[in-house]
Design a protein around this motif. Structure first.
Motif, PDB file in Angstrom:
ATOM      1  N   VAL A  65      -6.742  -1.242  -9.845  1.00  0.00           N
ATOM      2  CA  VAL A  65      -7.444  -0.245  -9.040  1.00  0.00           C
ATOM      3  C   VAL A  65      -6.665   1.066  -8.981  1.00  0.00           C
ATOM      4  N   LEU A  66      -5.344   1.003  -8.933  1.00  0.00           N
ATOM      5  CA  LEU A  66      -4.547   2.229  -8.929  1.00  0.00           C
ATOM      6  C   LEU A  66      -4.718   2.988 -10.241  1.00  0.00           C
ATOM      7  N   SER A  67      -4.761   2.240 -11.336  1.00  0.00           N
ATOM      8  CA  SER A  67      -4.990   2.874 -12.637  1.00  0.00           C
ATOM      9  C   SER A  67      -6.387   3.464 -12.727  1.00  0.00           C
ATOM     10  N   MET A  68      -7.360   2.752 -12.175  1.00  0.00           N
ATOM     11  CA  MET A  68      -8.748   3.214 -12.201  1.00  0.00           C
ATOM     12  C   MET A  68      -8.895   4.580 -11.538  1.00  0.00           C
ATOM     13  N   TYR A  69      -8.124   4.810 -10.473  1.00  0.00           N
ATOM     14  CA  TYR A  69      -8.216   6.077  -9.739  1.00  0.00           C
ATOM     15  C   TYR A  69      -7.138   7.075 -10.148  1.00  0.00           C
ATOM     16  N   GLY A  70      -6.417   6.780 -11.206  1.00  0.00           N
ATOM     17  CA  GLY A  70      -5.413   7.713 -11.695  1.00  0.00           C
ATOM     18  C   GLY A  70      -4.310   7.998 -10.695  1.00  0.00           C
ATOM     19  N   ALA A  71      -3.972   7.007  -9.857  1.00  0.00           N
ATOM     20  CA  ALA A  71      -2.968   7.210  -8.812  1.00  0.00           C
ATOM     21  C   ALA A  71      -1.571   7.317  -9.419  1.00  0.00           C
ATOM     22  N   GLN A  72      -0.820   8.282  -8.939  1.00  0.00           N
ATOM     23  CA  GLN A  72       0.550   8.500  -9.410  1.00  0.00           C
ATOM     24  C   GLN A  72       1.530   8.195  -8.278  1.00  0.00           C
ATOM     25  N   GLU A  73       2.537   7.362  -8.572  1.00  0.00           N
ATOM     26  CA  GLU A  73       3.510   7.018  -7.540  1.00  0.00           C
ATOM     27  C   GLU A  73       4.403   8.216  -7.246  1.00  0.00           C
ATOM     28  N   VAL A  74       4.697   8.411  -5.957  1.00  0.00           N
ATOM     29  CA  VAL A  74       5.572   9.506  -5.539  1.00  0.00           C
ATOM     30  C   VAL A  74       6.827   8.918  -4.909  1.00  0.00           C
ATOM     31  N   ASP A  75       7.857   9.759  -4.833  1.00  0.00           N
ATOM     32  CA  ASP A  75       9.112   9.326  -4.243  1.00  0.00           C
ATOM     33  C   ASP A  75       9.611  10.387  -3.273  1.00  0.00           C
ATOM     34  N   ALA A  76      10.816  10.196  -2.781  1.00  0.00           N
ATOM     35  CA  ALA A  76      11.359  11.096  -1.769  1.00  0.00           C
ATOM     36  C   ALA A  76      11.604  12.506  -2.313  1.00  0.00           C
ATOM     37  N   ARG A  77      11.679  12.654  -3.613  1.00  0.00           N
ATOM     38  CA  ARG A  77      11.865  13.988  -4.193  1.00  0.00           C
ATOM     39  C   ARG A  77      10.546  14.718  -4.385  1.00  0.00           C
ATOM     40  N   SER A  78       9.502  14.001  -4.807  1.00  0.00           N
ATOM     41  CA  SER A  78       8.218  14.650  -5.079  1.00  0.00           C
ATOM     42  C   SER A  78       7.351  14.825  -3.827  1.00  0.00           C
ATOM     43  N   ALA A  79       7.505  13.952  -2.832  1.00  0.00           N
ATOM     44  CA  ALA A  79       6.705  14.054  -1.606  1.00  0.00           C
ATOM     45  C   ALA A  79       7.532  13.563  -0.424  1.00  0.00           C
ATOM     46  N   PRO A  80       8.566  14.293  -0.049  1.00  0.00           N
ATOM     47  CA  PRO A  80       9.491  13.812   0.988  1.00  0.00           C
ATOM     48  C   PRO A  80       8.835  13.613   2.352  1.00  0.00           C
ATOM     49  N   ASP A  81       7.968  14.553   2.770  1.00  0.00           N
ATOM     50  CA  ASP A  81       7.335  14.439   4.084  1.00  0.00           C
ATOM     51  C   ASP A  81       6.429  13.219   4.155  1.00  0.00           C
ATOM     52  N   LEU A  82       5.660  13.004   3.098  1.00  0.00           N
ATOM     53  CA  LEU A  82       4.750  11.862   3.070  1.00  0.00           C
ATOM     54  C   LEU A  82       5.529  10.551   3.079  1.00  0.00           C
ATOM     55  N   LEU A  83       6.578  10.474   2.264  1.00  0.00           N
ATOM     56  CA  LEU A  83       7.390   9.249   2.220  1.00  0.00           C
ATOM     57  C   LEU A  83       8.049   8.973   3.564  1.00  0.00           C
ATOM     58  N   ARG A  84       8.509  10.027   4.227  1.00  0.00           N
ATOM     59  CA  ARG A  84       9.159   9.842   5.520  1.00  0.00           C
ATOM     60  C   ARG A  84       8.151   9.348   6.564  1.00  0.00           C
ATOM     61  N   LEU A  85       6.956   9.901   6.522  1.00  0.00           N
ATOM     62  CA  LEU A  85       5.914   9.486   7.461  1.00  0.00           C
ATOM     63  C   LEU A  85       5.539   8.021   7.249  1.00  0.00           C
ATOM     64  N   VAL A  86       5.339   7.638   5.990  1.00  0.00           N
ATOM     65  CA  VAL A  86       4.990   6.244   5.684  1.00  0.00           C
ATOM     66  C   VAL A  86       6.124   5.314   6.117  1.00  0.00           C
ATOM     67  N   ALA A  87       7.361   5.711   5.860  1.00  0.00           N
ATOM     68  CA  ALA A  87       8.505   4.871   6.214  1.00  0.00           C
ATOM     69  C   ALA A  87       8.596   4.674   7.727  1.00  0.00           C
ATOM     70  N   ASP A  88       8.389   5.748   8.488  1.00  0.00           N
ATOM     71  CA  ASP A  88       8.447   5.641   9.944  1.00  0.00           C
ATOM     72  C   ASP A  88       7.355   4.720  10.479  1.00  0.00           C
ATOM     73  N   LEU A  89       6.158   4.858   9.934  1.00  0.00           N
ATOM     74  CA  LEU A  89       5.043   4.029  10.396  1.00  0.00           C
ATOM     75  C   LEU A  89       5.216   2.578   9.955  1.00  0.00           C
ATOM     76  N   ALA A  90       5.760   2.366   8.767  1.00  0.00           N
ATOM     77  CA  ALA A  90       6.019   0.996   8.316  1.00  0.00           C
ATOM     78  C   ALA A  90       7.048   0.325   9.223  1.00  0.00           C
ATOM     79  N   THR A  91       8.022   1.086   9.678  1.00  0.00           N
ATOM     80  CA  THR A  91       9.004   0.543  10.625  1.00  0.00           C
ATOM     81  C   THR A  91       8.322   0.168  11.933  1.00  0.00           C
ATOM     82  N   ASN A  92       7.436   1.053  12.422  1.00  0.00           N
ATOM     83  CA  ASN A  92       6.691   0.740  13.646  1.00  0.00           C
ATOM     84  C   ASN A  92       5.883  -0.540  13.488  1.00  0.00           C
TER      85      ASN A  92
END
Length: 311
Positions: free
Chosen positions: A52-79
């Protein structure tokens, strides 16, 4: 919906699948159908997220390419007391998101560029918390199994139309039965799939609101996404409408027959449930987002970070 009721519905799908196999080839047909379903589900268990990720052309991001998004996901995953999922971005103007993966240890959260650009940080937190709730509730695997079985039922029913029904029946009723089966079996499978999907959306809304700590954030996001989804097409979803149930809001515009795959409860009812939750928690009632499209101001806009459960 309780897991017991969900298990009953899954058992109903399995029984329907077996019945279709029996109508096509008798007892041996039922056994073959179950074996095919088992093989399909095993493949889906290990590979559905990649597909499904390939079907939608999803590209994985990391702390360098999307730091704010990764930080938000990490904080919520901790919660949510979850392992950090992999994070993907889909280049799509329609604001939407989904989660996938066979278990919390192998989960992925995918958001569109339209979602990142059109929601505030708080609204984005509500959406991501909803997707993490699906992961915590093991809905990603559940919805994969239901979609796989429902698709297999449709495939078998169409095969039965050409086969002409159980060959032990030679009085002409086999063909009639096959026609009825081709219409009724996929419809019944779709109804069961819709029942499971709708119940899980309400559960993910409730848990997601608790994960982010503010039901109003998710309610506002749902209103904005629902408004945009009817105006901004998602071409990939239109080509694969059976995946529509994975998204937080139905990504289909409703053109033609696509609305048959509208597996989500109404956005108004979901917002009403979040309003009730806010009252129960003693929080402010959610305020509806304006119907006009919001100006892009996602978490990359540089706006001050609002107070939330992550600090």
């Amino acid at each position: 919906m309780s897991y017991f009721k969900t298990a009953i519905l899954l058992a109903g799908l399995t029984a329907l699948f077996t019945g279709v196999g029996y109508l096509i080839g008798g007892a041996s047909g039922a056994v073959i159908a179950l074996l095919v379903a088992a093989a399909t589900n095993i493949f889906a268990y290990w590979n559905s997220d990649k597909m499904v990720l390939s079907m939608y052309g999803a590209q994985e991001v990391d702390a360098r390419s999307a730091p704010d998004l990764l930080r938000l996901v990490a904080d919520l995953a901790t919660n949510a007391q979850l392992p950090m999922p992999r994070v993907f971005i889909m280049d799509n103007p329609q604001p939407n998101a989904f989660a996938t993966g066979r278990n919390p240890e192998n989960a992925a959260v995918a958001v569109t560029t339209g979602l990142v650009q059109s929601l505030s940080r708080e609204e984005l937190a509500g959406v991501i918390a909803h997707e993490l709730a699906h992961v915590k509730n093991h809905d990603t695997l559940l919805m994969t199994v239901t979609a796989t079985i429902a698709g297999a039922i449709s495939m078998l029913a169409q095969f039965g139309m050409f086969f002409g029904g159980n060959r032990d029946n030679n009085n002409g009723l086999g063909v009639i039965g096959s026609i009825v089966m081709m219409i009724v079996a996929p419809l019944a499978a779709m109804l069961v799939q819709m029942a499971i999907s709708r119940s899980r959306e309400y559960a993910a809304d409730d848990l997601g609101a608790r994960i982010c700590g503010e039901p109003c954030w998710l309610a506002s996001a749902l209103a904005k996404i629902d408004n945009a989804a009817h105006q901004v097409p998602n071409d990939e979803a239109e080509r694969a409408p059976a995946t529509a149930h994975m998204f937080i809001i139905n990504p289909l515009t409703g053109q033609g027959m696509d609305n048959l795959f509208a597996t989500h409860p109404s956005t108004e009812n979901r917002i009403a449930a979040l309003t009730q939750l806010a009252a129960t928690l003693g929080l402010a009632a959610p305020r509806m987002a304006p119907r006009a499209a919001a100006a892009p101001r996602g978490p990359w806009s540089g706006a001050p970070r609002s107070r939330g459960p992550w600090g």
